[in-house]
Write a protein that holds these residues in place. Structure first.
Motif, PDB file in Angstrom:
ATOM      1  N   LEU A 162       0.861  -1.182   0.000  1.00 38.77           N
ATOM      2  CA  LEU A 162       0.000   0.000   0.000  1.00 38.77           C
ATOM      3  C   LEU A 162       0.899   1.232   0.000  1.00 38.77           C
ATOM      4  N   ALA A 163       0.676   2.140  -0.960  1.00 40.49           N
ATOM      5  CA  ALA A 163       1.461   3.367  -1.014  1.00 40.49           C
ATOM      6  C   ALA A 163       0.584   4.555  -0.628  1.00 40.49           C
ATOM      7  N   VAL A 164       1.143   5.421   0.193  1.00 41.80           N
ATOM      8  CA  VAL A 164       0.489   6.670   0.613  1.00 41.80           C
ATOM      9  C   VAL A 164       1.091   7.804  -0.199  1.00 41.80           C
ATOM     10  N   VAL A 187      -1.454   1.556  -5.367  1.00 43.63           N
ATOM     11  CA  VAL A 187      -0.816   0.242  -5.244  1.00 43.63           C
ATOM     12  C   VAL A 187       0.645   0.369  -5.676  1.00 43.63           C
ATOM     13  N   ALA A 188       1.541  -0.257  -4.922  1.00 47.42           N
ATOM     14  CA  ALA A 188       2.963  -0.252  -5.266  1.00 47.42           C
ATOM     15  C   ALA A 188       3.496  -1.678  -5.326  1.00 47.42           C
ATOM     16  N   HIS A 189       4.500  -1.862  -6.175  1.00 42.53           N
ATOM     17  CA  HIS A 189       5.248  -3.120  -6.228  1.00 42.53           C
ATOM     18  C   HIS A 189       6.691  -2.784  -5.874  1.00 42.53           C
ATOM     19  N   ASP A 190       7.100  -3.145  -4.661  1.00 37.75           N
ATOM     20  CA  ASP A 190       8.458  -2.863  -4.183  1.00 37.75           C
ATOM     21  C   ASP A 190       9.379  -4.002  -4.636  1.00 37.75           C
ATOM     22  N   VAL A 191       9.741  -3.960  -5.920  1.00 34.50           N
ATOM     23  CA  VAL A 191      10.622  -4.992  -6.481  1.00 34.50           C
ATOM     24  C   VAL A 191      11.969  -4.919  -5.760  1.00 34.50           C
ATOM     25  N   CYS A 215       9.946   0.175  -9.052  1.00 29.75           N
ATOM     26  CA  CYS A 215       8.835   0.745  -8.272  1.00 29.75           C
ATOM     27  C   CYS A 215       7.616   1.039  -9.145  1.00 29.75           C
ATOM     28  N   PRO A 216       6.969  -0.006  -9.687  1.00 26.55           N
ATOM     29  CA  PRO A 216       5.694   0.235 -10.380  1.00 26.55           C
ATOM     30  C   PRO A 216       4.652   0.791  -9.405  1.00 26.55           C
ATOM     31  N   LEU A 217       3.886   1.800  -9.880  1.00 28.32           N
ATOM     32  CA  LEU A 217       2.844   2.436  -9.060  1.00 28.32           C
ATOM     33  C   LEU A 217       1.565   2.586  -9.877  1.00 28.32           C
ATOM     34  N   GLY A 218       0.416   2.516  -9.212  1.00 24.25           N
ATOM     35  CA  GLY A 218      -0.834   2.837  -9.909  1.00 24.25           C
ATOM     36  C   GLY A 218      -1.978   1.908  -9.502  1.00 24.25           C
ATOM     37  N   PRO A 219      -2.984   1.807 -10.355  1.00 20.99           N
ATOM     38  CA  PRO A 219      -3.140   2.601 -11.569  1.00 20.99           C
ATOM     39  C   PRO A 219      -3.565   4.041 -11.303  1.00 20.99           C
ATOM     40  N   ALA A 220      -4.180   4.277 -10.122  1.00 16.99           N
ATOM     41  CA  ALA A 220      -4.720   5.608  -9.813  1.00 16.99           C
ATOM     42  C   ALA A 220      -4.330   6.023  -8.408  1.00 16.99           C
ATOM     43  N   LEU A 306      -8.487  -0.108  -4.461  1.00 14.64           N
ATOM     44  CA  LEU A 306      -7.484   0.706  -5.160  1.00 14.64           C
ATOM     45  C   LEU A 306      -7.232   0.232  -6.583  1.00 14.64           C
ATOM     46  N   GLY A 307      -7.253  -1.096  -6.811  1.00 10.24           N
ATOM     47  CA  GLY A 307      -7.050  -1.604  -8.151  1.00 10.24           C
ATOM     48  C   GLY A 307      -5.908  -2.598  -8.224  1.00 10.24           C
ATOM     49  N   VAL A 308      -5.501  -2.890  -9.450  1.00  4.39           N
ATOM     50  CA  VAL A 308      -4.463  -3.898  -9.707  1.00  4.39           C
ATOM     51  C   VAL A 308      -3.445  -3.325 -10.679  1.00  4.39           C
ATOM     52  N   ILE A 309      -2.150  -3.588 -10.418  1.00  2.00           N
ATOM     53  CA  ILE A 309      -1.099  -3.250 -11.377  1.00  2.00           C
ATOM     54  C   ILE A 309      -0.510  -4.567 -11.885  1.00  2.00           C
ATOM     55  N   ILE A 310      -0.162  -4.586 -13.152  1.00  2.00           N
ATOM     56  CA  ILE A 310       0.299  -5.821 -13.803  1.00  2.00           C
ATOM     57  C   ILE A 310       1.603  -5.531 -14.526  1.00  2.00           C
ATOM     58  N   ASN A 311       2.663  -6.221 -14.118  1.00  2.00           N
ATOM     59  CA  ASN A 311       3.987  -5.949 -14.672  1.00  2.00           C
ATOM     60  C   ASN A 311       4.634  -7.228 -15.187  1.00  2.00           C
ATOM     61  N   LYS A 312       4.984  -7.195 -16.459  1.00  2.00           N
ATOM     62  CA  LYS A 312       5.698  -8.306 -17.087  1.00  2.00           C
ATOM     63  C   LYS A 312       7.177  -8.175 -16.759  1.00  2.00           C
TER      64      LYS A 312
END
Length: 314
Positions: A162-164, A187-191, A215-220, A306-312
């Protein structure tokens, strides 16, 4: 016929109860690009997974970056609220490219070991004070962008968080005042490159956390008034469709207010600053044997409301 009608109704109700909840009038701010537009624009996502309303077309005086939008505070938010209430044209999702909701923030603050169940997974005590580290802003990418495996690491791992997003400048902020400084959540992905985090660089975490695309972030950016309770949201991560992390933000050791109060003792928060609040259990490094991301993998990070982020992974 009656029985089949009841079955259809039951199916519809069950589907309606599936998370994430799909709001229609919630404020979901996005940064996006489209082929017919020059440069990035600000928009409103019309519900979780919906199309995009172009805020800059609604009011050409609005800034085109989220940070500038947040710096103007209530003045720009009130324009976005008017746009949300109006019946405006919606760009289909297929016609836009989503950028991270915030790009080039002054800082990306991260929190380690901030889920009770993640501490149990490692068999370590729950921290008595927040464990703070950082990622460079250059690691931020969009919600559907690729994560690039660096040749320097063989142990790249996933972490849904969870990103603030900060909306108002402040220093020495009291916990009781902290939410007044929050714009919203995403939403964050802390790779994480575990070899560099845990064994190299004197065991300082920074380098393992801050490779480009980590650091992918989103979608909104979902505004705080659109989230019922940020500390009671289902949170999960899937790798190639398999659930690897599944928890709830109610497992957080230090909540948003405590984190803002703690970190603002040391630094000034600015609009657009991002706080990654920690990850639940299920990361690859603590599996037996450990599992790491490989080329071709697809990672989905999802948080209720919040939603979903999708990273290849490439």
């Amino acid at each position: 016929m009656l029985a089949s009608g009841r079955r259809r109704l039951l199916t519809a109700l069950l589907q309606a109860q599936k998370w994430p909840f799909q709001p229609s009038r919630d404020m979901r701010l996005v940064q996006f690009q489209a082929p017919h537009l020059v440069g990035p624009h600000l928009g409103l996502e019309t519900g979780n997974g919906g199309g995009v309303i172009n805020l800059n077309a609604f009011d050409p005086t609005l800034p085109k970056t989220m940070t500038q939008f947040l710096e103007q505070g209530e003045a720009t938010l009130s324009v976005a609220r008017r746009a949300l209430a109006a019946q405006l044209p919606v760009l289909p999702r297929s016609e836009v490219t989503f950028l991270a909701p915030v790009t080039r923030p002054d800082k990306v603050v991260c929190v380690g070991m901030n889920y009770v169940d993640h501490c149990k997974e490692q068999n370590v005590p729950v921290p008595k004070e927040p464990i703070i580290f950082s990622k460079f802003a250059s690691s931020i990418v969009g919600p559907y962008d690729e994560v690039v495996l660096p040749p320097e690491s063989q142990e790249v791992d996933w972490e849904v968080e969870l990103a603030v997003v900060i909306g108002k400048k402040g220093k020495h902020i009291k916990a009781t005042d902290a939410m007044a400084h929050v714009a919203g959540f995403t939403v964050a992905h802390d790779v994480s490159a575990r070899d560099w985090q845990m064994r190299r660089n004197g065991k300082q975490w920074l380098l393992g956390k801050t490779f480009d695309t980590f650091c992918p972030l989103g979608p909104a950016l979902v505004t705080k008034d659109s989230v019922a309770d940020p500390h009671n949201l289902k949170i999960c991560c899937r790798v190639n469709g398999e659930v690897v992390q599944s928890s709830n933000t109610n497992q957080m050791v230090f909540k948003t207010e405590d984190l803002i109060a703690w970190v603002s003792q040391f630094v000034t928060f600015y609009p657009g600053d991002v706080i990654l609040t920690g990850t639940p259990p299920g990361v690859g490094v603590f599996r037996k044997p450990p599992v790491f991301l490989k080329k071709g993998d697809e990672v989905q990070c999802e948080i209720e409301e919040l939603g979903v982020i999708i990273n290849k992974v490439v």
